[in-house]
Scaffold this active site. Sequence first.
Site, PDB file in Angstrom:
ATOM      1  N   TYR A 103       0.861  -1.251  -0.003  1.00  0.00           N
ATOM      2  CA  TYR A 103       0.031   0.159   0.043  1.00  0.00           C
ATOM      3  C   TYR A 103       1.075   1.273  -0.048  1.00  0.00           C
ATOM      4  O   TYR A 103       2.032   1.330   0.587  1.00  0.00           O
ATOM      5  CB  TYR A 103      -0.747   0.038   1.359  1.00  0.00           C
ATOM      6  CG  TYR A 103      -2.017  -1.084   1.194  1.00  0.00           C
ATOM      7  CD1 TYR A 103      -3.360  -0.451   0.859  1.00  0.00           C
ATOM      8  CD2 TYR A 103      -1.965  -2.134   1.912  1.00  0.00           C
ATOM      9  CE1 TYR A 103      -4.467  -1.267   0.829  1.00  0.00           C
ATOM     10  CE2 TYR A 103      -3.091  -3.053   1.861  1.00  0.00           C
ATOM     11  CZ  TYR A 103      -4.279  -2.507   1.234  1.00  0.00           C
ATOM     12  OH  TYR A 103      -5.455  -3.592   1.476  1.00  0.00           O
ATOM     13  N   TYR A 142      -0.870 -10.005   0.537  1.00  0.00           N
ATOM     14  CA  TYR A 142       0.328  -9.574   1.458  1.00  0.00           C
ATOM     15  C   TYR A 142       0.308 -10.112   2.746  1.00  0.00           C
ATOM     16  O   TYR A 142      -0.634 -10.535   3.212  1.00  0.00           O
ATOM     17  CB  TYR A 142       0.195  -7.869   1.525  1.00  0.00           C
ATOM     18  CG  TYR A 142      -0.904  -7.187   1.942  1.00  0.00           C
ATOM     19  CD1 TYR A 142      -1.080  -7.346   3.532  1.00  0.00           C
ATOM     20  CD2 TYR A 142      -2.071  -6.756   1.261  1.00  0.00           C
ATOM     21  CE1 TYR A 142      -2.421  -6.805   3.765  1.00  0.00           C
ATOM     22  CE2 TYR A 142      -3.042  -6.419   1.780  1.00  0.00           C
ATOM     23  CZ  TYR A 142      -3.179  -6.214   2.937  1.00  0.00           C
ATOM     24  OH  TYR A 142      -4.526  -5.786   3.377  1.00  0.00           O
ATOM     25  N   ARG A 152      -3.168 -11.796   3.781  1.00  0.00           N
ATOM     26  CA  ARG A 152      -4.501 -11.573   3.423  1.00  0.00           C
ATOM     27  C   ARG A 152      -4.972 -11.997   1.739  1.00  0.00           C
ATOM     28  O   ARG A 152      -3.742 -11.602   1.097  1.00  0.00           O
ATOM     29  CB  ARG A 152      -4.783  -9.796   3.320  1.00  0.00           C
ATOM     30  CG  ARG A 152      -4.554  -9.356   4.672  1.00  0.00           C
ATOM     31  CD  ARG A 152      -5.884  -9.692   5.501  1.00  0.00           C
ATOM     32  NE  ARG A 152      -7.092  -9.831   4.918  1.00  0.00           N
ATOM     33  CZ  ARG A 152      -8.018  -9.235   4.639  1.00  0.00           C
ATOM     34  NH1 ARG A 152      -7.856  -7.699   4.400  1.00  0.00           N
ATOM     35  NH2 ARG A 152      -9.086  -9.575   4.048  1.00  0.00           N
ATOM     36  N   HIS A 155      -7.428  -8.352  -2.556  1.00  0.00           N
ATOM     37  CA  HIS A 155      -8.927  -7.573  -2.187  1.00  0.00           C
ATOM     38  C   HIS A 155      -8.721  -6.116  -2.515  1.00  0.00           C
ATOM     39  O   HIS A 155      -7.367  -5.805  -2.585  1.00  0.00           O
ATOM     40  CB  HIS A 155      -9.398  -7.871  -1.004  1.00  0.00           C
ATOM     41  CG  HIS A 155      -8.333  -7.057   0.174  1.00  0.00           C
ATOM     42  ND1 HIS A 155      -7.273  -7.811   0.609  1.00  0.00           N
ATOM     43  CD2 HIS A 155      -8.387  -6.007   0.734  1.00  0.00           C
ATOM     44  CE1 HIS A 155      -6.636  -7.113   1.495  1.00  0.00           C
ATOM     45  NE2 HIS A 155      -7.278  -5.919   1.698  1.00  0.00           N
ATOM     46  N   HIS A 157     -10.749  -2.716  -1.347  1.00  0.00           N
ATOM     47  CA  HIS A 157     -11.675  -2.048  -0.364  1.00  0.00           C
ATOM     48  C   HIS A 157     -12.780  -1.220  -1.164  1.00  0.00           C
ATOM     49  O   HIS A 157     -12.228  -0.314  -2.015  1.00  0.00           O
ATOM     50  CB  HIS A 157     -10.822  -1.149   0.626  1.00  0.00           C
ATOM     51  CG  HIS A 157     -10.026  -1.849   1.283  1.00  0.00           C
ATOM     52  ND1 HIS A 157     -10.228  -2.225   2.653  1.00  0.00           N
ATOM     53  CD2 HIS A 157      -8.590  -2.136   1.238  1.00  0.00           C
ATOM     54  CE1 HIS A 157      -9.287  -2.948   3.192  1.00  0.00           C
ATOM     55  NE2 HIS A 157      -8.266  -2.828   2.308  1.00  0.00           N
TER      56      HIS A 157
END
Lengths: 236, 191
Positions: A103, A142, A152, A155, A157
């Site tokens: 991110y 990640y 995770r 995905h 959000h």
Amino acid sequence: MSLIYPREGQKAHPLNTSPDYGSTLKRAPSQPLILLPHTLSETTGPVFGHVAVSDIDSDLTRRHAGEPLGERIIVTGRVLDEDGRPVPHALIEIWQANSAGRYVHVRDQHPAPLDPNFTGAGRAVTDAEGRYRFVTIKPGAYPWRNHHNAWRPAHIHFSLFGPSFLSRVITQMYFPGDPLFRFDPIFQSITDERARNRLISRFDIDTTEPEWALAYQFDIVLRGREATPTEEPHEH
Amino acid sequence: MNTEKPDGLTPSQTIGPFFAYALTPRAYGGPELASEQVAGEGVAGERIRIEGTVFDGDGVIVGDAMIETWQADAEGRFNAVGNAGFTGFGRAETTAEGAFFIETIRPGALPGPNGSTQAPHLTVSVFARGLLIRLATRIYFDDEPGNAQDPVLALVPAERRSTLIARRGTDGVFRFDIRLQGEGETVFFDV
């Protein structure tokens, strides 16, 4: 359009007390929630019709000088109410990791590379038929520190405002066939399998563009049903 | 048009820790949908500032929460036509110290269920890592006599009601801390 907000559909949501997801342990309320009648404060909500959303806002691959690395994808879908009616003018905000699973956020410490050509934030507003469309990069999986060897699943959000405070929801869209689903306590916090599977997008060959990008379809169902005379509560 | 009834609602998931560059992107230079400033210049009403800190069950500050507020205007109206500069919607990210603030106008009283009158309040959503679905609460004001007749406060056990009431300090700022869990836990609603 006047809407009513049944409560029974709410059981699709996860409980905040989901101890396999460690961050819930000190953050989930311990007292029972107090049932709130739906007053004007809850059945109204902010209107974002004035928000100017351009094509660039919904194309996360065209924000920088060059093209981001990774697998270009198209994500489309419809925003619907509980009766299956389209929700027009619904604001959608999305954010995600880059193709390496990193991110842009300053506190993300995952030692995977940032991509100077990818930020990972976008917006769209649904059209009259509740449709939306994003172009982005498939996010990477990640690691996180919830438990040993925790990862995770990939995905995106999604944050949505429907017609009111009651329809407000933040969720995550997943990709079909991810081997990490069964190990992920956030995905598994939704105890009903059918509800859980509604967060998995569907590969969409019809929207896939030849020589350019794969497409995934993700429909979103928000709270609210059209009020009809037979559904109105009567006071005697 | 296909209006086949859907299988059910799309379930909620946590906002996670990394939302800021999309939802509260001031520090990233991104466009803000909304901010701590709810009322632009020229909006009628008493200007107020609400400050608070978010705490977890150990009393540790929560530095990665997002607070959203929704409220009526000074006349008790939502989305009033002609009240330019007032959306009624505020959004704040907690700082590394767990703090947030909202600058707005004091909302008016408004109709409640069964002919009752709701005391002035803000409707609040709390999102954070570790919350799989947003928490809903309300901010009332300690100097409003209408609180005693408010139909929602009446639903709350008396000993917990104070967690919903912002207290005005000598500096004029209303203080409203949010305790997610444990002693002094804020009242959250099943909406």
